[in-house]
Design a protein around this motif. Structure first.
Motif, mmCIF file in Angstrom:
data_model
loop_
_atom_site.group_PDB
_atom_site.id
_atom_site.type_symbol
_atom_site.label_atom_id
_atom_site.label_comp_id
_atom_site.label_asym_id
_atom_site.label_seq_id
_atom_site.Cartn_x
_atom_site.Cartn_y
_atom_site.Cartn_z
ATOM 1 N N PHE A 1 0.848 -1.206 0.000
ATOM 2 C CA PHE A 1 0.000 0.000 0.000
ATOM 3 C C PHE A 1 0.878 1.249 0.000
ATOM 4 N N MET B 1 2.261 1.778 -3.365
ATOM 5 C CA MET B 1 1.251 2.247 -4.313
ATOM 6 C C MET B 1 0.983 3.734 -4.108
ATOM 7 N N TRP C 1 2.988 6.306 -6.031
ATOM 8 C CA TRP C 1 2.696 6.672 -7.416
ATOM 9 C C TRP C 1 1.320 7.277 -7.565
ATOM 10 N N SER C 2 0.571 7.388 -6.466
ATOM 11 C CA SER C 2 -0.816 7.822 -6.591
ATOM 12 C C SER C 2 -0.975 9.331 -6.459
#
Lengths: 400, 177
Positions: free
Chosen positions: A314, A317, A320-321
């Protein structure tokens, strides 16, 4: 006495080995996730050395490590020689020492035959029974900022210095929400010991994330900032500060910094899982008692590791979010949003512990938990209304 | 232009809605996007084993080739238009009187320095007889600088290599000079 020392040494060696390997493979995981999110294939070449076997690139960490080890350790002439070397060592030492109190499982069954001084089963933590475990973790994770500041200062480079400066401001700002997030959990469990915190969640079956979502939110964001992961990676901020505090580093000292950075992430993931997601507990799988067999003991380790891995994925991730925060937004978030939200959570938890203990009926508990969630939503709405994160910071010349 | 310049028009940032101010809904939105890309088909390929697909090989600008006519002779008439058009000055032609009756000159030597070439395609544009063309071969490698200087034979061999995949314009319905 010898038994304790031998046991501790075995655990330390195992843990250090596991952590170093984990850090190496987390780099690979990070690169994979980065590639996949960007629709690339990612590292998939390196397999077993000197053969043509590829193994999906699982040999990459070895190649990366070798590259780092054989690189020249270049020390610029303008640095403070002593601090320049001490800084990466201190940050790695602090990052590793944190794991002394972090349980990486529950207990081993008592039929192991290993003489345990207090007669109990072997606890899967290097230093079992430290009553101030949480404070110890907190203290050592704050110590990490010394490595960053020393490195930034000793490098005698403006980028490094700015990185160190930002890091110190950021860490001071986010220590407080981090502490407030932890306080709620400590109140609920009534102990600073990490294993007790897990056990209390396992006994009640209610993970802290369900009871105090607001505390979780505050802690999660503060943990991201504390481990300097995106969107809070301003100390390094490649695009503006080249590499931030480790701009002047190369070879092994740089490797120490990078490993320490990943270990901080692992620590943060462990803390998130232990404090808010019930540690090794999973409903209907692991039970809550200390009297367990080998199967349950291994299952608990597996559950913990899976949860930690999921948290780490998580975190990767998240990288890059969302774009990085601007520094004024970062500070506004810490002081104007996280701090009040943490306070609200603390007050809510304190009242819950004070007045909610008597309510044992299932519907009563459910009612209380629903109340916590509604309070969370209201608090977030209020924060959005009063202190929105967006803001124009351009120097206006037409108004005024 | 200074910030005090009267010609600057200052634009107000659009005010965010409640979801934007709460930030958390946007967090979910961002994470959904990245998760979708995490599992979506990849754009890159494992190169040496797998070749990337080139959109339209006929207009791709890779290694040059010298086209041959139906009789297997080099099509070039040594007019020097390509060498004149070349902005990188990488084409070197030595002309000689043609041994064939249908043209006056032919290139005795035709050398392209692929290391100087910027693959702009101007030579292809300039050629009046469709003799020089850029193919879709993109993995151009060599062990020395000399190896990367392509002479006439090598350029003609590139034609033999690519003529089936990428026929000449005249052979695919274009105009023949």
């Amino acid at each position: 006495m010898t038994a304790i020392v031998v046991e501790a040494l075995v655990k330390i060696v195992l843990l250090c080995f596991a952590l170093m390997t984990a850090a190496a493979y987390l780099v690979l995981l990070e690169r994979w996730i980065a590639a996949w999110v960007q629709d690339r294939l990612g590292p998939n070449r390196v397999g077993i050395p000197l053969t043509k076997i590829k193994m999906f690139g699982l040999g990459q960490p070895l190649a990366d490590g070798l590259k780092f080890i054989f690189k020249e350790v270049y020390t610029p002439s303008h640095v403070d020689k002593v601090l320049y070397i001490v800084a990466p060592i201190s940050i790695l030492a602090a990052a590793l020492a944190t794991f002394a109190v972090i349980p990486f499982g529950s207990v081993l069954p008592s039929d192991l035959g290993f003489p345990q001084p207090d007669g109990g089963p072997i606890r899967l933590v290097v230093a079992p029974g430290i009553d101030v475990g949480m404070i110890y973790v907190f203290a050592l994770s704050s110590l990490a900022v010394y490595g960053v500041i020393l490195g930034g200062w000793a490098s005698n480079n403006k980028y490094s210095f700015l990185g160190g400066l930002r890091s110190s401001a950021q860490l001071i700002a986010y220590e407080i929400p981090l502490g407030l997030g932890i306080l709620g959990v400590v109140l609920a469990a009534g102990s600073l010991r990490l294993d007790t915190i897990i056990t209390s969640q396992a006994t009640s079956g209610l993970w802290n994330v369900l009871v105090q979502p607001l505390g979780f939110l505050v802690f999660l964001i503060a943990a991201f900032a504390e481990s300097a992961r995106l969107p809070f990676d301003l100390p390094e901020a490649e695009q503006e500060l080249i590499g931030g505090y480790h701009t002047e580093y190369s070879g092994m000292p740089l490797l120490l910094y990078l490993i320490a950075e990943f270990l901080h992430m692992v620590t943060a993931a462990f803390l998130i899982v232990i404090l808010f997601f019930g540690g090794w507990h999973f409903w209907g799988l692991t039970g809550s008692s200390d009297e367990i067999g080998w199967g349950t003991a291994i299952l608990r380790v597996v559950v913990l590791v899976v949860k930690v891995l999921a948290t780490i994925v998580f975190m990767m991730m998240v990288r890059w979010s969302w774009p990085r925060f601007r520094f004024d937004q970062l500070m506004a978030l810490a002081w104007k949003v996280m701090l009040p939200l943490g306070m609200v959570n603390l007050v809510l938890m304190a009242s819950l512990v004070e007045y909610g203990e008597d309510i044992t009926a299932t519907w009563g508990r459910a009612f209380l938990i629903a109340g916590m969630w509604i309070a969370t939503l209201l608090a977030c709405l209020a924060a959005a209304w009063i202190a929105p994160l967006s803001g124009d910071n351009r120097p206006r010349m037409d108004a005024a | 232009m200074k910030p005090t310049d009267p010609n600057i028009r200052w634009i107000e940032e659009p005010r965010l809605g409640l979801t934007g101010r709460m930030y958390l809904p946007l967090v979910v939105q961002g994470l959904t996007t990245t998760t979708r890309h995490l599992v979506s088909p990849k754009q890159t390929v494992s190169f040496p084993e797998e070749r990337p697909k080139i959109g339209n090989p006929l207009i791709y600008r890779g290694v040059h080739r010298l086209n041959k006519d139906d009789a297997g002779r080099v099509k070039c008439v040594a007019c020097f238009l390509c060498a004149t058009a070349c902005p990188a000055h990488c084409i070197d032609i030595i002309a000689a009187p043609s041994p064939w009756p249908d043209r006056e000159k032919y290139p005795e030597s035709f050398v392209i320095d692929e290391l100087r070439c910027i693959f702009c395609g101007m030579c292809e544009e300039a050629c009046p007889v469709e003799a020089i063309e850029l193919t879709s071969l993109f993995d151009l490698t060599g062990r020395s600088r000399e190896e990367m200087v392509f002479d006439k034979e090598k350029l003609l061999s590139v034609y033999d290599q690519t003529k089936d995949a990428e026929p000449m314009p005249s052979h695919r319905g274009g105009t023949t000079p």
